[in-house]
Design a protein around this motif. Structure first.
Motif, PDB file in Angstrom:
ATOM      1  N   CYS A 143       0.851  -1.189   0.000  1.00 23.80           N
ATOM      2  CA  CYS A 143       0.000   0.000   0.000  1.00 23.80           C
ATOM      3  C   CYS A 143       0.892   1.247   0.000  1.00 23.80           C
ATOM      4  CB  CYS A 143      -0.879  -0.016   1.248  1.00 23.80           C
ATOM      5  SG  CYS A 143      -2.392   0.952   1.121  1.00 23.80           S
ATOM      6  N   PRO A 144       0.488   2.334  -0.642  1.00 20.47           N
ATOM      7  CA  PRO A 144       1.278   3.575  -0.594  1.00 20.47           C
ATOM      8  C   PRO A 144       1.420   4.086   0.843  1.00 20.47           C
ATOM      9  CG  PRO A 144      -0.409   3.686  -2.301  1.00 20.47           C
ATOM     10  CD  PRO A 144      -0.704   2.463  -1.489  1.00 20.47           C
ATOM     11  N   PRO A 145       2.440   4.887   1.124  1.00 15.17           N
ATOM     12  CA  PRO A 145       2.683   5.355   2.502  1.00 15.17           C
ATOM     13  C   PRO A 145       1.494   6.056   3.153  1.00 15.17           C
ATOM     14  CG  PRO A 145       4.598   5.770   1.147  1.00 15.17           C
ATOM     15  CD  PRO A 145       3.531   5.278   0.216  1.00 15.17           C
ATOM     16  N   LEU A 146       0.793   6.911   2.419  1.00 13.93           N
ATOM     17  CA  LEU A 146      -0.349   7.617   3.014  1.00 13.93           C
ATOM     18  C   LEU A 146      -1.598   6.742   3.079  1.00 13.93           C
ATOM     19  CD1 LEU A 146      -0.143  11.203   1.453  1.00 13.93           C
ATOM     20  CD2 LEU A 146       0.626  10.435   3.703  1.00 13.93           C
ATOM     21  N   ALA A 179       3.227  13.673   7.056  1.00 14.46           N
ATOM     22  CA  ALA A 179       4.424  13.169   6.379  1.00 14.46           C
ATOM     23  C   ALA A 179       5.343  12.441   7.356  1.00 14.46           C
ATOM     24  CB  ALA A 179       5.163  14.319   5.702  1.00 14.46           C
ATOM     25  N   ARG A 180       5.519  13.003   8.551  1.00 16.11           N
ATOM     26  CA  ARG A 180       6.351  12.347   9.568  1.00 16.11           C
ATOM     27  C   ARG A 180       5.737  11.026  10.013  1.00 16.11           C
ATOM     28  NH1 ARG A 180       6.819  16.428  14.289  1.00 16.11           N
ATOM     29  NH2 ARG A 180       8.163  14.797  15.160  1.00 16.11           N
ATOM     30  N   LEU A 181       4.435  11.027  10.213  1.00 13.29           N
ATOM     31  CA  LEU A 181       3.748   9.811  10.636  1.00 13.29           C
ATOM     32  C   LEU A 181       3.811   8.734   9.556  1.00 13.29           C
ATOM     33  CD1 LEU A 181       0.604  11.498  12.224  1.00 13.29           C
ATOM     34  CD2 LEU A 181       2.450  10.366  13.472  1.00 13.29           C
ATOM     35  N   ALA A 182       3.686   9.148   8.296  1.00  8.07           N
ATOM     36  CA  ALA A 182       3.754   8.190   7.189  1.00  8.07           C
ATOM     37  C   ALA A 182       5.127   7.539   7.115  1.00  8.07           C
ATOM     38  CB  ALA A 182       3.406   8.883   5.877  1.00  8.07           C
ATOM     39  N   GLU A 183       6.164   8.323   7.357  1.00 11.20           N
ATOM     40  CA  GLU A 183       7.521   7.767   7.348  1.00 11.20           C
ATOM     41  C   GLU A 183       7.670   6.716   8.459  1.00 11.20           C
ATOM     42  OE1 GLU A 183      11.556   7.137   6.486  1.00 11.20           O
ATOM     43  OE2 GLU A 183       9.981   8.129   5.316  1.00 11.20           O
ATOM     44  N   GLY A 237       6.295  -0.839   9.816  1.00  9.83           N
ATOM     45  CA  GLY A 237       5.417  -1.914   9.352  1.00  9.83           C
ATOM     46  C   GLY A 237       5.267  -2.016   7.848  1.00  9.83           C
ATOM     47  N   ILE A 238       6.040  -1.268   7.066  1.00  4.87           N
ATOM     48  CA  ILE A 238       5.918  -1.249   5.600  1.00  4.87           C
ATOM     49  C   ILE A 238       4.464  -1.004   5.196  1.00  4.87           C
ATOM     50  CG2 ILE A 238       6.653  -2.333   3.457  1.00  4.87           C
ATOM     51  CD1 ILE A 238       8.905  -1.960   5.348  1.00  4.87           C
ATOM     52  N   GLY A 239       3.842  -0.052   5.845  1.00  2.00           N
ATOM     53  CA  GLY A 239       2.509   0.370   5.434  1.00  2.00           C
ATOM     54  C   GLY A 239       1.380  -0.458   6.007  1.00  2.00           C
ATOM     55  N   ILE A 247      -4.876  13.198   5.254  1.00  2.00           N
ATOM     56  CA  ILE A 247      -5.429  11.935   5.739  1.00  2.00           C
ATOM     57  C   ILE A 247      -4.372  10.843   5.621  1.00  2.00           C
ATOM     58  CG2 ILE A 247      -7.211  10.186   5.415  1.00  2.00           C
ATOM     59  CD1 ILE A 247      -8.962  12.381   4.167  1.00  2.00           C
ATOM     60  N   LEU A 248      -4.174  10.109   6.714  1.00  2.00           N
ATOM     61  CA  LEU A 248      -3.253   8.972   6.750  1.00  2.00           C
ATOM     62  C   LEU A 248      -4.016   7.741   7.228  1.00  2.00           C
ATOM     63  CD1 LEU A 248      -0.178   7.990   6.654  1.00  2.00           C
ATOM     64  CD2 LEU A 248      -0.245   8.316   9.149  1.00  2.00           C
TER      65      LEU A 248
END
Length: 465
Positions: free
Chosen positions: A146-149, A332-336, A342-344, A174-175
């Motif tokens: 899945c994409p990061p976001l 953005a920080r949370l997505a990283e 967990g690789i998304g 939205i994340l």
């Protein structure tokens, strides 16, 4: 089984029983698979409460000495080489009693205080149809990351849903997460450091307390009132401790079922501005809403509120799909961090939820669910009153009632519950320090079960029964 419990010793009976059962297993050299006495049998033989035996067995399961088998009981587990004895005991001691709701071995008991809906209440047919459709039409969902976001199609649906709640959130804000607990974990890891102070509601969500404790974050309890957090207590804590965040459950609060009033909400936002405070608004019960509601994220004009929600309570606990809304820089920080740890998230799960949001099946199932919950809530409140129970506040929606029986402490309540094949979630689980409480979280979806009715009746005032 030669077990002697000293009721005058300083060591609690549960710990005595745990230690002696472990010693008995070692002394007798019991083989893996040996079945232990049932909870009721051992409680009767030792003249202790069933809850004492349950807790001892649970500790031994957690420390690797026993295993619980679905519907059959507790058995000696195979000990893995290299498992240190003191490590196993420390883990067992650390397990909160509230986790009993999640474990196997208690299938014959009604989980009256659990935090989920009965499987029969879920949109099983609609969910199965969405799974089939995704499997046929989107094969990449079965295999790809899945994409990061999060999946773009799901985030677009979430953007539309949030707009209906008057929460301004473009898709860049939205994340997606693996449920609300994952969102909380990401936020705690990103925003807080050991020694930081945060405000938490009391009573409140026990898994948040456990999470903050794991990260050595200091918790400042704010009493929950029928209209929201106690503002006087909150102001004192803000002045004395300068906390970093406030964690709040605005709508259908867990465990009290109360909801934020507009007056309290506006004042919370004023205090947040005055004290440079972030607010994490947990709206996990958002889709149970029937009628007007007050949300901080709707009123927030400065983006101090981080909003989070989930589909675990309404659609499926197994899919583990949740989301949060924050400013793009924080997202953005949370997505990283989400990718590093967990690789998304699950592309397949997000595709299924997005499919149900897009075709309207989720909305229709929520309409049925809200109606059913409302009927059960009204019926249960009337029954509790008739049986002489005290209710903290009559909720106008959601799935929880916070109540207590007249003149009974928790130990007595649990004995009555187990006599009627009911497993309770103790009120102490919702205290940040585990302080004893005679209040109970009652899930209204299970309140009409004959076992629950017998428990309410036997625990109520004799004159009311």
């Amino acid at each position: 089984m030669n077990i002697h419990l000293d009721r005058h010793a300083a060591t609690p009976l549960v710990q005595q029983l745990t230690d002696q059962l472990q010693a008995w297993i070692t002394r007798q050299r019991l083989r893996p698979g040996t079945r232990l006495p049932s909870i009721r049998t051992l409680a009767r033989n030792l003249a202790v409460s069933p809850s004492c035996v349950i807790e001892a067995y649970d500790r031994l399961v957690a420390s690797g000495w026993l295993e619980a088998r679905h519907g059959t009981g507790f058995f000696v587990a195979e000990r893995k080489p290299g498992l240190e004895q003191d490590q196993a005991q420390a883990w067992g001691e650390a397990v909160d009693g509230s986790w009993r709701q999640f474990r196997e071995g208690h299938d014959e008991l009604l989980k009256l205080g659990c935090g989920w809906l009965p499987s029969a209440w879920r949109a099983g047919d609609e969910l199965a149809q969405a799974i089939r459709q995704v499997s046929r039409s989107h094969p990449e969902a079965l295999f790809d990351y899945c994409p990061p976001l999060g999946l773009a199609s799901l985030r677009l649906q979430l953007h539309k849903r949030l707009a209906r709640l008057d929460i301004p959130a473009g898709t860049e804000r939205i994340l997606t997460t693996q449920g609300a607990s994952h969102a909380l974990d990401l936020l705690v890891r990103t925003l807080l450091r050991p020694g930081d102070a945060v405000l938490v509601e009391s009573p409140g969500y026990y898994n948040l307390f456990n999470l903050l404790r794991q990260h050595q974050v200091r918790m400042l309890p704010v009493p929950r009132t029928p209209s929201g957090p106690d503002l006087n207590a909150l102001q004192r804590l803000l002045a004395e401790h300068r906390p970093r965040c406030l964690f709040v459950n605005s709508l259908y609060h867990n465990p009290t079922g109360t909801s934020l009033t507009p007056k309290v909400a506006y004042r919370l936002l004023e205090l947040a501005r005055e004290h440079d405070l972030r607010i994490v608004e947990d709206d996990i019960y958002a889709d149970f809403q029937d009628g007007p509601a007050t949300r901080l994220a709707t009123l927030d004009s400065e983006q101090r509120v981080i909003y989070m929600a989930s589909f675990s309570k309404t659609l499926s606990s197994a899919l583990r799909v949740g989301y949060l809304v924050a400013d793009p820089a924080l997202v953005a920080r949370l997505a990283e961090l989400k990718m590093v740890t967990g690789i998304g998230t699950s592309r397949f799960a997000e595709q299924v939820v997005g499919q149900m949001l897009a075709n309207g099946s989720y909305r229709k199932s929520m309409q049925r669910l809200r109606l059913r919950l409302g009927q059960h809530m009204a019926k249960l409140l009337g029954q509790l009153e008739a049986y002489g129970w005290e209710v903290f506040c009559e909720p106008y929606g959601g799935m929880f009632v916070w109540a207590r029986a007249p003149s009974l402490d928790y130990a007595r309540l649990e004995r009555i519950a187990l006599d009627n094949a009911v497993l309770l979630t103790p009120g102490s689980a919702f205290d940040h320090q585990g302080a004893s409480s005679d209040w109970l979280r009652i899930n209204v979806a299970y309140g009409q079960d004959v076992r629950a009715q017998a428990f309410f009746r036997h625990a109520g005032r004799p004159s009311a029964c």
